[in-house]
Design a protein around this motif. Structure first.
Motif, PDB file in Angstrom:
ATOM      1  N   GLU A 199       0.672  -1.392   0.094  1.00 39.21           N
ATOM      2  CA  GLU A 199       0.033   0.074  -0.040  1.00 39.21           C
ATOM      3  C   GLU A 199       0.685   1.305   0.225  1.00 39.21           C
ATOM      4  N   SER A 200       2.043   1.245   0.518  1.00 41.06           N
ATOM      5  CA  SER A 200       2.720   2.334   0.512  1.00 41.06           C
ATOM      6  C   SER A 200       3.927   2.384  -0.645  1.00 41.06           C
ATOM      7  N   MET A 201       3.567   1.867  -1.695  1.00 49.98           N
ATOM      8  CA  MET A 201       4.511   1.669  -2.760  1.00 49.98           C
ATOM      9  C   MET A 201       3.754   2.644  -3.848  1.00 49.98           C
ATOM     10  N   PRO A 202       4.654   3.526  -4.826  1.00 47.94           N
ATOM     11  CA  PRO A 202       3.958   4.182  -5.915  1.00 47.94           C
ATOM     12  C   PRO A 202       3.032   3.405  -6.493  1.00 47.94           C
ATOM     13  N   VAL A 203       2.042   4.001  -7.296  1.00 44.25           N
ATOM     14  CA  VAL A 203       1.125   3.236  -7.902  1.00 44.25           C
ATOM     15  C   VAL A 203       1.322   2.319  -9.212  1.00 44.25           C
ATOM     16  N   ILE A 204       2.594   2.693  -9.793  1.00 45.73           N
ATOM     17  CA  ILE A 204       2.981   2.144 -10.995  1.00 45.73           C
ATOM     18  C   ILE A 204       3.708   0.455 -10.177  1.00 45.73           C
ATOM     19  N   ILE A 205       4.403   0.723  -9.141  1.00 48.13           N
ATOM     20  CA  ILE A 205       5.078  -0.365  -8.513  1.00 48.13           C
ATOM     21  C   ILE A 205       3.869  -1.293  -8.279  1.00 48.13           C
ATOM     22  N   GLN A 206       2.837  -0.563  -7.556  1.00 48.52           N
ATOM     23  CA  GLN A 206       1.846  -1.552  -7.085  1.00 48.52           C
ATOM     24  C   GLN A 206       1.131  -2.453  -8.062  1.00 48.52           C
ATOM     25  N   TYR A 207       1.011  -1.870  -9.362  1.00 56.63           N
ATOM     26  CA  TYR A 207       0.513  -2.784 -10.457  1.00 56.63           C
ATOM     27  C   TYR A 207       1.676  -3.792 -10.735  1.00 56.63           C
ATOM     28  N   LEU A 208       2.775  -3.300 -10.524  1.00 52.82           N
ATOM     29  CA  LEU A 208       4.105  -4.234 -10.741  1.00 52.82           C
ATOM     30  C   LEU A 208       4.121  -5.564  -9.772  1.00 52.82           C
ATOM     31  N   THR A 209       3.490  -5.344  -8.901  1.00 51.37           N
ATOM     32  CA  THR A 209       3.503  -6.328  -7.986  1.00 51.37           C
ATOM     33  C   THR A 209       2.694  -7.667  -8.105  1.00 51.37           C
ATOM     34  N   ASN A 210       1.921  -7.479  -9.112  1.00 47.47           N
ATOM     35  CA  ASN A 210       1.000  -8.631  -9.763  1.00 47.47           C
ATOM     36  C   ASN A 210       1.733  -9.706 -10.311  1.00 47.47           C
ATOM     37  N   ILE A 211       3.066  -9.257 -10.746  1.00 48.91           N
ATOM     38  CA  ILE A 211       3.902 -10.395 -11.597  1.00 48.91           C
ATOM     39  C   ILE A 211       4.259 -11.467 -10.662  1.00 48.91           C
ATOM     40  N   THR A 212       4.152 -11.364  -9.415  1.00 51.71           N
ATOM     41  CA  THR A 212       4.607 -12.446  -8.568  1.00 51.71           C
ATOM     42  C   THR A 212       3.326 -13.289  -8.012  1.00 51.71           C
ATOM     43  N   PRO A 213       3.302 -14.344  -8.158  1.00 52.95           N
ATOM     44  CA  PRO A 213       2.154 -15.183  -7.201  1.00 52.95           C
ATOM     45  C   PRO A 213       2.414 -15.133  -5.785  1.00 52.95           C
TER      46      PRO A 213
END
Lengths: 307, 377
Positions: free
Chosen positions: B314-328
């Motif tokens: 939740e405290s990451m920038p929005v773009i990085i938040q989207y990027l987090t979806n790459i890891t199961p």
């Protein structure tokens, strides 16, 4: 009814044509030699015939099934062994046999019977628990062939099965191939060793993806080689080769051990022609005779013509 | 059909069993990581080194210092004698916090004319720790101030009452133990790293040895092949998961609050999604070395940094938040925290399970498309 029937088979990789519109037929129970230099398209052809590579155009019927339309049925009816003897070195002999038997869906009595057969032909009875990696090359090769035909296919493809194996093992291996053939199994084999090709019932030579010669060993020697072949024994074969190459009565020269093979054409009259020439260059001629050409002579001649 | 899958799985088990080195790594690595992480990665701030410059040096000022120390968070590192020592203390890091009590401290307390000021100088290099130290220091000071006020009002015969009294209780993890929070992340990380690497390596090895060709010419289909090849590693990964839970219980008192059946099912779904990633990597790699590099890179960093394992998403920038979806791992951690720490039911994490299934389908689809293309080449 042919065991394999190939019709205008072509395989292109991008702009490169690996197999160029080849057609041939293989009889049931025949030992069929498929020869050519590295990169001539041998392995590509085999892969298409085994149903693991899709042809760009053309088709082949293997064991009654089209490799384009029914590759899975093709696979059920063939065995395949590559030059790498695809066995697992970290499994025992028995585990390898069990694995391939399992992959081909064998079970029960039939499986036990086939396992015994494989152990028998590989001379590994009583050595089932040995690690496959510790076996000598010749034994491994026989075990690989055994596992490749464990499901009793009607056709077996052997892709350079004898490379890297000592001469004695190679000869024993050919006996095994003859046994298979006598039992009605079609053996489709590629090899680098031309003296092995002499054991084949039929030979097909390809170069740059194109079929350039076809027939039994005898036919190849008589149909494709009109010229005589002379064998020359002399004191300096390398120098002699350089001199003779430029003569108008000689089409091709090649070195066989310490000797030279000369492919002479109609301009050649008699031995003196050559002897005189060499003596004038201080080369001692110790022997010069017409010989029965080997397959190698035929192929060198054919490949030379292509250039 | 099962006969062929079984033949492959049996062979794979035998090979794994013979490879004692790999087996040792697969089984020992999780325990090693867990213990290292469990003890080393600790966000609890304890034993804060405190330096005191008491210019007042009276009973009250000493009382104040003692009340700060009584909180157990602070440890007296040294007593300072003059201002010039403050800078030196912070520079040399011989204390994380310096408490300065001015000369007029006791006078102000007794006269009530103006508040008695105290100063805390905190080493701000590690912002997170500095904030925590500041909170502890101000809480300790407030406590002291309330005590003084209480004494004062009592002296005048007035009973003191608090208009608002804050009473925080930490739900799910009452002692705020970091390890409890870390265990789910560790399980997710260890499982993805070990399954992706082992599955991709075992498939690429067959490519390197040429044995895959031998299997391809048999009539086995890719489902039989892949399920047979993955089965042993799925079993080993399960074993790892159980091992981590046992070690987590023994060393760090972590107990599973929720349902074991859901834990089993979600772990299976997660391992299968990791396996699909391993299969995908094996398709795009020609050698074991390449596969190992890609597998490590694709699993280790994302599962530590992007999964919410340590750093809150939740405290990451929005773009990085989207990027987090790459890891199961991100999704499995949510599931694990729900089951292990919170002990809640399926309604809290079914979305994550669906995502993991989608992830598996996408990677398997890509692997099939790319391997088909390679074949035609």
């Amino acid at each position: 009814m042919y065991s394999i029937e190939v019709n205008n088979l072509t395989k292109k990789f991008g702009n490169f044509t690996s197999v160029d519109n080849i057609s041939f037929k293989v009889n049931e129970g025949e030992i069929f030699g498929f020869l050519g230099a590295n990169g001539a398209g041998k392995s590509t052809t085999i892969r298409m015939l085994c149903g693991i590579l899709e042809p760009t155009s053309g088709d082949a019927v293997v064991g009654g099934y089209s490799v384009v339309k029914e590759p899975d049925n093709v696979k059920l009816n063939i065995g395949y062994m590559s030059q790498r003897f695809s066995l697992y070195n970290d499994l025992t002999v028995e585990e390898n046999i069990n694995f391939f038997g399992g992959v081909y869906g064998l079970e029960g009595n039939l499986f036990d019977e086939r396992k015994n057969w494989v152990l028998d032909i590989a001379n590994l009875k009583g050595k089932e628990k040995l690690m496959t990696g510790s076996l000598p090359g010749g034994i491994k090769q026989r075990l690989a062939l055994g596992t490749a035909v464990i499901h009793q296919p009607k056709i077996v493809f052997l892709d350079e099965p004898t490379s890297g194996v000592d001469p004695l093992s190679r000869r024993n291996f050919w006996e095994l191939i003859n046994d298979l053939s006598e039992n009605g199994i079609t053996v489709f084999i590629t090899t680098h060793y031309l003296e092995e090709a002499e054991f084949c019932n039929k030979i097909l030579l390809i170069n740059a993806g194109k079929l350039i010669a076809e027939g039994n060993p005898q036919e190849l020697k008589t149909n494709y080689l009109k010229n005589d072949i002379l064998e020359l024994e002399c004191s300096n074969p390398v120098k002699a080769m350089k001199i003779l190459e430029s003569q108008n009565f000689i089409d091709a020269t090649s070195i066989f051990g310490n000797n030279l093979h000369l492919n002479v054409n109609k301009n050649y009259s008699n031995k003196n022609q050559i002897e005189k020439l060499l003596i004038s260059e201080n080369i001692q001629v110790t022997g010069l005779d017409k010989i029965v050409p080997t397959l190698e002579d035929v192929f060198i001649h054919l490949l030379d013509k292509k250039k | 059909m099962f006969r062929r899958t079984r033949a492959i799985a049996k062979k794979e088990f035998k090979q794994l069993w013979r490879d004692k080195r790999l087996l040792f790594v697969i089984l020992f690595f999780p325990i090693f990581l867990l213990i290292i992480f469990g003890y080393a990665v600790n966000f609890d701030v304890k034993n804060i080194q405190l330096a005191v410059l008491d210019k007042n040096n009276t009973e009250v000022s000493r009382d104040f210092v003692n009340s700060i120390l009584s909180s157990n968070y602070f440890k007296l590192a040294k007593q300072l004698n003059n201002d010039s020592e403050i800078k030196e203390t912070l520079d040399k890091k011989s204390a994380q916090i310096v408490l300065v009590i001015p000369k007029d401290f006791s006078k102000n307390i007794h006269t009530h004319k103006q508040p008695a000021k105290i100063q805390f100088l905190i080493d701000g290099v590690d912002g997170n720790t500095a904030t925590i130290i500041k909170n502890y220091a101000s809480a300790a000071s407030t406590k002291f101030a309330i005590k003084l006020q209480k004494n004062l009002t009592q002296k005048y015969g007035v009973k003191m009452s608090y208009p608002v009294l804050l009473e925080p209780i930490f739900w799910f993890n009452p002692d705020l133990q970091t390890t409890k929070f870390l265990i789910p992340g560790l399980i997710a990380m260890i499982l993805i790293v070990s399954s992706v690497i082992s599955v991709s390596l075992s498939l690429v090895k067959e490519k390197e040895l040429g044995t895959i060709e031998q299997i391809n010419v048999s009539s086995i289909n890719s489902f039989e092949l892949l399920s047979g090849k993955s089965a042993p590693y799925i079993v080993v990964a399960f074993f790892d998961a159980i091992l981590i839970l046992i070690v987590g219980y023994i060393f760090f008192d972590v107990i599973v609050k929720g349902n074991y059946f859901f834990l089993f099912i979600s772990t299976l779904i997660y391992i299968i999604s990791a396996t699909s990633m391993g299969i995908f990597i094996s398709v795009i790699s020609e050698t074991q070395q390449i596969a190992f590099t890609i597998a490590t890179f694709a699993t280790l960093l994302p599962s530590v940094i992007l999964s919410g394992f340590i750093f809150p998403i939740e405290s990451m920038p929005v773009i990085i938040q989207y990027l987090t979806n790459i890891t199961p791992a991100k999704f499995f951690i949510i599931v694990l925290r729900a089951i292990i720490i919170r002990g809640v039911g399926l309604s809290a994490f079914w979305m994550q399970l669906i995502y993991l299934i989608l992830f598996t389908l996408v990677f398997m689809g890509l692997a099939i498309i790319i391997s088909k293309k390679q074949e035609v080449k």
